[in-house]
Write a protein that holds these residues in place. Sequence first.
Motif, PDB file in Angstrom:
ATOM      1  N   LEU A   1      38.863 129.294  14.043  1.00  0.00           N
ATOM      2  CA  LEU A   1      39.089 130.529  13.300  1.00  0.00           C
ATOM      3  C   LEU A   1      39.228 131.762  14.188  1.00  0.00           C
ATOM      4  N   LYS A   2      38.498 131.797  15.266  1.00  0.00           N
ATOM      5  CA  LYS A   2      38.418 133.003  16.079  1.00  0.00           C
ATOM      6  C   LYS A   2      38.952 132.762  17.480  1.00  0.00           C
ATOM      7  N   ASP A   3      39.440 133.832  18.061  1.00  0.00           N
ATOM      8  CA  ASP A   3      39.931 133.771  19.431  1.00  0.00           C
ATOM      9  C   ASP A   3      38.763 134.057  20.372  1.00  0.00           C
ATOM     10  N   VAL A   4      37.904 133.043  20.521  1.00  0.00           N
ATOM     11  CA  VAL A   4      36.752 133.176  21.403  1.00  0.00           C
ATOM     12  C   VAL A   4      36.738 132.026  22.391  1.00  0.00           C
ATOM     13  N   ASP A   5      36.149 132.287  23.533  1.00  0.00           N
ATOM     14  CA  ASP A   5      36.019 131.270  24.567  1.00  0.00           C
ATOM     15  C   ASP A   5      34.949 130.269  24.146  1.00  0.00           C
ATOM     16  N   GLU A   6      35.188 129.010  24.400  1.00  0.00           N
ATOM     17  CA  GLU A   6      34.233 127.961  24.027  1.00  0.00           C
ATOM     18  C   GLU A   6      32.848 128.232  24.602  1.00  0.00           C
ATOM     19  N   ASP A   7      32.787 128.788  25.813  1.00  0.00           N
ATOM     20  CA  ASP A   7      31.505 129.100  26.441  1.00  0.00           C
ATOM     21  C   ASP A   7      30.777 130.232  25.718  1.00  0.00           C
ATOM     22  N   GLY A   8      31.511 130.993  24.911  1.00  0.00           N
ATOM     23  CA  GLY A   8      30.917 132.107  24.188  1.00  0.00           C
ATOM     24  C   GLY A   8      30.320 131.717  22.857  1.00  0.00           C
ATOM     25  N   VAL A   9      30.397 130.440  22.510  1.00  0.00           N
ATOM     26  CA  VAL A   9      29.837 129.958  21.244  1.00  0.00           C
ATOM     27  C   VAL A   9      28.693 128.997  21.569  1.00  0.00           C
ATOM     28  N   THR A  10      27.482 129.532  21.476  1.00  0.00           N
ATOM     29  CA  THR A  10      26.279 128.743  21.752  1.00  0.00           C
ATOM     30  C   THR A  10      25.336 128.867  20.558  1.00  0.00           C
ATOM     31  N   LEU A  11      24.258 128.132  20.586  1.00  0.00           N
ATOM     32  CA  LEU A  11      23.273 128.230  19.513  1.00  0.00           C
ATOM     33  C   LEU A  11      22.691 129.640  19.418  1.00  0.00           C
ATOM     34  N   ASP A  12      22.676 130.362  20.524  1.00  0.00           N
ATOM     35  CA  ASP A  12      22.083 131.695  20.526  1.00  0.00           C
ATOM     36  C   ASP A  12      23.103 132.804  20.295  1.00  0.00           C
ATOM     37  N   THR A  13      24.356 132.448  20.048  1.00  0.00           N
ATOM     38  CA  THR A  13      25.378 133.447  19.727  1.00  0.00           C
ATOM     39  C   THR A  13      25.038 134.078  18.385  1.00  0.00           C
ATOM     40  N   THR A  14      25.132 135.391  18.329  1.00  0.00           N
ATOM     41  CA  THR A  14      24.863 136.057  17.054  1.00  0.00           C
ATOM     42  C   THR A  14      26.093 135.959  16.169  1.00  0.00           C
ATOM     43  N   ILE A  15      25.840 135.857  14.891  1.00  0.00           N
ATOM     44  CA  ILE A  15      26.935 135.787  13.928  1.00  0.00           C
ATOM     45  C   ILE A  15      27.709 137.095  13.941  1.00  0.00           C
ATOM     46  N   GLU A  16      27.006 138.184  14.105  1.00  0.00           N
ATOM     47  CA  GLU A  16      27.652 139.497  14.153  1.00  0.00           C
ATOM     48  C   GLU A  16      28.651 139.591  15.307  1.00  0.00           C
ATOM     49  N   SER A  17      28.302 139.023  16.453  1.00  0.00           N
ATOM     50  CA  SER A  17      29.188 139.110  17.617  1.00  0.00           C
ATOM     51  C   SER A  17      30.495 138.338  17.413  1.00  0.00           C
ATOM     52  N   LEU A  18      30.504 137.414  16.468  1.00  0.00           N
ATOM     53  CA  LEU A  18      31.714 136.628  16.203  1.00  0.00           C
ATOM     54  C   LEU A  18      32.688 137.366  15.283  1.00  0.00           C
ATOM     55  N   ALA A  19      32.230 138.450  14.680  1.00  0.00           N
ATOM     56  CA  ALA A  19      33.058 139.271  13.787  1.00  0.00           C
ATOM     57  C   ALA A  19      33.711 138.426  12.692  1.00  0.00           C
ATOM     58  N   LEU A  20      32.897 137.599  12.048  1.00  0.00           N
ATOM     59  CA  LEU A  20      33.401 136.782  10.948  1.00  0.00           C
ATOM     60  C   LEU A  20      33.655 137.669   9.734  1.00  0.00           C
ATOM     61  N   ASP A  21      34.795 137.456   9.082  1.00  0.00           N
ATOM     62  CA  ASP A  21      35.066 138.203   7.857  1.00  0.00           C
ATOM     63  C   ASP A  21      34.734 137.332   6.651  1.00  0.00           C
ATOM     64  N   SER A  22      34.952 137.872   5.462  1.00  0.00           N
ATOM     65  CA  SER A  22      34.559 137.148   4.255  1.00  0.00           C
ATOM     66  C   SER A  22      35.306 135.822   4.112  1.00  0.00           C
ATOM     67  N   LEU A  23      36.560 135.783   4.505  1.00  0.00           N
ATOM     68  CA  LEU A  23      37.311 134.523   4.432  1.00  0.00           C
ATOM     69  C   LEU A  23      36.761 133.490   5.414  1.00  0.00           C
ATOM     70  N   ASP A  24      36.307 133.956   6.570  1.00  0.00           N
ATOM     71  CA  ASP A  24      35.692 133.048   7.537  1.00  0.00           C
ATOM     72  C   ASP A  24      34.422 132.429   6.961  1.00  0.00           C
ATOM     73  N   PHE A  25      33.630 133.252   6.251  1.00  0.00           N
ATOM     74  CA  PHE A  25      32.408 132.736   5.642  1.00  0.00           C
ATOM     75  C   PHE A  25      32.717 131.710   4.554  1.00  0.00           C
ATOM     76  N   VAL A  26      33.768 131.954   3.787  1.00  0.00           N
ATOM     77  CA  VAL A  26      34.175 130.994   2.757  1.00  0.00           C
ATOM     78  C   VAL A  26      34.581 129.677   3.417  1.00  0.00           C
TER      79      VAL A  26
END
Length: 88
Positions: free
Chosen positions: A18-43
């Motif tokens: 869904l997002k243009d993020v580096d694989e190394d930037g997605v860890t268990l400790d990544t904050t949801i806010e930092s991913l900038a998920l929108d309402s469609l992403d949550f759905v």
Amino acid sequence: MSNVENVFQVVSDLILELKDVDEDGVTLDTTIESLALDSLDFVELQLVVKKKVGVALDPQAFANRAIATLRQLCEYVVEIKEADAVPA
């Protein structure tokens, strides 16, 4: 599929789609806010977790449980899955 690592794999794969993020930037400790998920992403997240893990996520859970990191999200999913598996 009811441990945190397995749930994280499902969630992280979706986020990487869904997002243009580096694989190394997605860890268990990544904050949801930092991913900038929108309402469609949550759905989409709700649909994928329901389909692949068998857990229906309540949208209010994020507000009520103060889920801030992917670890907290995955632990929440595992908690629901395990509660559903316990016979009444």
